[in-house]
Scaffold this motif. Structure first.
Motif, PDB file in Angstrom:
ATOM      1  N   THR A  89       0.798  -1.226   0.000  1.00  0.00           N
ATOM      2  CA  THR A  89       0.000   0.000   0.000  1.00  0.00           C
ATOM      3  C   THR A  89       0.833   1.280   0.000  1.00  0.00           C
ATOM      4  OG1 THR A  89      -0.186  -0.153   2.419  1.00  0.00           O
ATOM      5  CG2 THR A  89      -1.976  -1.108   1.114  1.00  0.00           C
ATOM      6  N   ASP A  90       2.040   1.245   0.564  1.00  0.00           N
ATOM      7  CA  ASP A  90       2.860   2.448   0.641  1.00  0.00           C
ATOM      8  C   ASP A  90       3.713   2.681  -0.601  1.00  0.00           C
ATOM      9  OD1 ASP A  90       1.900   3.163   3.140  1.00  0.00           O
ATOM     10  OD2 ASP A  90       3.424   2.001   4.204  1.00  0.00           O
ATOM     11  N   ARG A 128      -2.558   5.957 -13.114  1.00  0.00           N
ATOM     12  CA  ARG A 128      -2.244   6.150 -11.696  1.00  0.00           C
ATOM     13  C   ARG A 128      -0.920   5.500 -11.300  1.00  0.00           C
ATOM     14  NH1 ARG A 128      -8.201   5.945  -8.800  1.00  0.00           N
ATOM     15  NH2 ARG A 128      -9.244   7.149 -10.420  1.00  0.00           N
ATOM     16  N   GLN A 131       0.776   6.906  -8.283  1.00  0.00           N
ATOM     17  CA  GLN A 131      -0.069   7.028  -7.095  1.00  0.00           C
ATOM     18  C   GLN A 131       0.213   5.876  -6.132  1.00  0.00           C
ATOM     19  OE1 GLN A 131      -4.089   8.048  -8.205  1.00  0.00           O
ATOM     20  NE2 GLN A 131      -4.963   6.975  -6.443  1.00  0.00           N
ATOM     21  N   ARG A 132       0.105   6.150  -4.820  1.00  0.00           N
ATOM     22  CA  ARG A 132       0.289   5.089  -3.833  1.00  0.00           C
ATOM     23  C   ARG A 132      -0.812   4.047  -3.981  1.00  0.00           C
ATOM     24  NH1 ARG A 132      -0.932   6.877   0.899  1.00  0.00           N
ATOM     25  NH2 ARG A 132      -0.266   4.997   1.978  1.00  0.00           N
ATOM     26  N   THR A 135      -4.130   4.057  -2.000  1.00  0.00           N
ATOM     27  CA  THR A 135      -5.186   5.039  -2.283  1.00  0.00           C
ATOM     28  C   THR A 135      -6.129   4.572  -3.387  1.00  0.00           C
ATOM     29  OG1 THR A 135      -3.863   6.247  -3.921  1.00  0.00           O
ATOM     30  CG2 THR A 135      -3.638   6.910  -1.611  1.00  0.00           C
ATOM     31  N   SER A 137      -9.021   2.189  -5.221  1.00  0.00           N
ATOM     32  CA  SER A 137     -10.223   1.481  -4.790  1.00  0.00           C
ATOM     33  C   SER A 137      -9.943  -0.021  -4.756  1.00  0.00           C
ATOM     34  CB  SER A 137     -11.378   1.762  -5.759  1.00  0.00           C
ATOM     35  OG  SER A 137     -11.136   1.132  -7.008  1.00  0.00           O
ATOM     36  N   GLN A 141      -7.192  -2.057  -6.927  1.00  0.00           N
ATOM     37  CA  GLN A 141      -6.160  -2.876  -6.287  1.00  0.00           C
ATOM     38  C   GLN A 141      -6.185  -4.307  -6.829  1.00  0.00           C
ATOM     39  OE1 GLN A 141      -6.031  -2.714  -2.014  1.00  0.00           O
ATOM     40  NE2 GLN A 141      -6.001  -0.488  -1.955  1.00  0.00           N
TER      41      GLN A 141
END
Length: 235
Positions: A89-90, A128, A131-132, A135, A137, A141
């Motif tokens: 996630t990070d 994206r 993007q992390r 973040t 949806s 993911q």
């Protein structure tokens, strides 16, 4: 491509998988359907080497992989998309994708070529990419987890509950992509609680109940089987 013989898995004294046999041929989409607790995820994890097999054998392309380490199984050409996505996630979307190719040795295609294939199927990942991942949806993911698996250049993808927790719109998108895996030479073993969807896109299916395979056949045959309709298809 994949052959499982007399597979037995225990959790302590609990006999979770009870001597099952099944196979997946090259180019097929094969699904395992069954209720929660039937043993579907345990079966996938045993193929990937993530949980120990008490007895039985697993062959991939005629090579026994029963006791092969998970990282070596990945290098051989099996990728698993786990239940719950498990993205980092990070990290950025792009970094998550690149991690999928970490173990690949002497790739025939560059990362850029594989990324292009992934972005064609999941345009939102390209939009994206910086993007992390945390973040995104749930549906995005899931796309990322599938893209990460594709980065390992798999011959066989194990998909564990790809529709779980997703909106109907994302479920349709995910299953549309699964149907295209054949086009890029990827075989699929699908675990899915939504039996309707799974049978619609699969060539063949196995029904797992309390650790045993109780029925098997073409997806069309099982979709029209009255007992399967009553138990899993809401008919």
């Amino acid at each position: 491509m994949l052959r499982v013989n007399d597979l037995n898995i225990y959790y302590g004294n609990i006999h979770a998988i009870k001597g099952i046999d099944f196979e997946v041929k090259e180019g097929e989409i094969v699904c395992l359907i069954g209720a929660n607790g039937a043993g579907k995820t345990s079966t996938l994890q045993s193929i990937s080497g993530l949980i120990p097999i008490k007895s039985g054998t697993v062959f991939f392309e005629d090579r026994e992989i029963t006791k092969v380490k998970p990282n070596e199984i990945t290098i051989m050409g099996i990728a698993q998309v786990p239940e719950g996505r498990r993205v980092f996630t990070d990290l950025s979307v792009l970094d998550n994708l690149k991690l999928g190719s970490f173990a690949v040795k002497n790739p025939k295609e560059s990362d850029e070529e594989i990324l292009r294939t992934i972005y064609e199927r999941f345009p939102v990942l390209e939009e994206r990419k910086d993007q992390r991942a945390g973040t995104l949806s749930g549906g995005e993911q899931q796309m990322l987890a599938m893209g990460r698996a594709m980065m390992s250049r798999p011959k066989l993808i194990l998909l564990d509950e790809p529709s779980m927790g997703l909106s109907p719109l994302f479920v349709d998108k995910i299953f549309d992509v699964i149907k295209t895996f054949k086009e890029i030479g990827v075989t699929v073993l699908l675990v899915e609680q939504n039996a309707n969807l799974a049978l619609q896109i699969s060539d063949r299916a196995y029904v797992l109940e309390t650790g045993k395979i109780v029925k098997s056949g073409s997806a069309r045959e099982l979709a029209n089987d009255p007992s399967i309709k009553a138990a899993y298809l809401g008919a």
